[in-house]
Motif scaffolding. Sequence first.
Motif, PDB file in Angstrom:
ATOM      1  N   UNK A 229       0.832  -1.182   0.000  1.00  0.00           N
ATOM      2  CA  UNK A 229       0.000   0.000   0.000  1.00  0.00           C
ATOM      3  C   UNK A 229       0.881   1.253   0.000  1.00  0.00           C
ATOM      4  N   UNK A 230       0.349   2.358  -0.524  1.00  0.00           N
ATOM      5  CA  UNK A 230       1.078   3.615  -0.476  1.00  0.00           C
ATOM      6  C   UNK A 230       0.095   4.761  -0.226  1.00  0.00           C
ATOM      7  N   UNK A 231       0.612   5.850   0.360  1.00  0.00           N
ATOM      8  CA  UNK A 231      -0.238   7.005   0.636  1.00  0.00           C
ATOM      9  C   UNK A 231       0.617   8.271   0.703  1.00  0.00           C
ATOM     10  N   UNK A 232       0.083   9.364   0.208  1.00  0.00           N
ATOM     11  CA  UNK A 232       0.729  10.670   0.359  1.00  0.00           C
ATOM     12  C   UNK A 232       0.512  11.122   1.795  1.00  0.00           C
ATOM     13  N   UNK A 233       1.575  11.523   2.460  1.00  0.00           N
ATOM     14  CA  UNK A 233       1.466  11.959   3.846  1.00  0.00           C
ATOM     15  C   UNK A 233       0.787  13.323   3.910  1.00  0.00           C
TER      16      UNK A 233
END
Length: 234
Positions: A229-233
């Motif tokens: 998974x990935x996400x912009x902080x």
Amino acid sequence: MARIQPAANIEAIRGKVGNNVFSKGRSVATLRKRVKPFNPQSSAQTRVRSFTKKFSQAWSGLTENQRIGWNNAALESLKSNVFGGKYHTTGHKLFVAFNVEAFLNGATVTITDPFTLTVNSTVQISALTASATGTPALSVTTDIAVPANSALIVEATAPLSAGVYNVKGKYRRILILPSSTVSGVQDILAAYTDKFGSLVAGKKVHVRAFTTNGDASKLVAKYKAQNDLSAIIA
């Protein structure tokens, strides 16, 4: 640091030439600029150095049969360098790697014999949340409880530029969730900041996880992550 492949008639190049340094590892030759090493002395780095020294010295205390076992295990572990060349690590390095990994994750007894663990995809993670503003937060959601005699291994990357998508080789283990862990939101912020420092708004973080069958404190086996998974902080 650049990885180089000398001509067929050159076995190895080592040493300093001007402001460059040539070196030869077990898998590949390298060329790097001569610089003063950066030494941040993070808490995670200090623990790794301490355990590495401890188990490097402990190698000499193994029995002859135990050292033979580690050397044989190393011969079964074929690695690849960036040029596609194949090589084996040493029994000593494998022994140190197993034990450093184990003690970083709570083990108290030295592992004297090599082994592997089975990896499965029982527990899935979803809904990665990352925030550096207000009250910092970093969490994932697990769909079911971690089964008995298993553990969920959580790995992450340092904060990366939003445009970076190739994160192969950038993951580092940050946390092991034991079989007592129930399903739902899992707070991984403390483990993350211990490894990488504070979250940075606007950067991107990747998190992945996989489930093991067996004692995860002793895991050093190769595996395939089950979630990524990935996400912009924020």
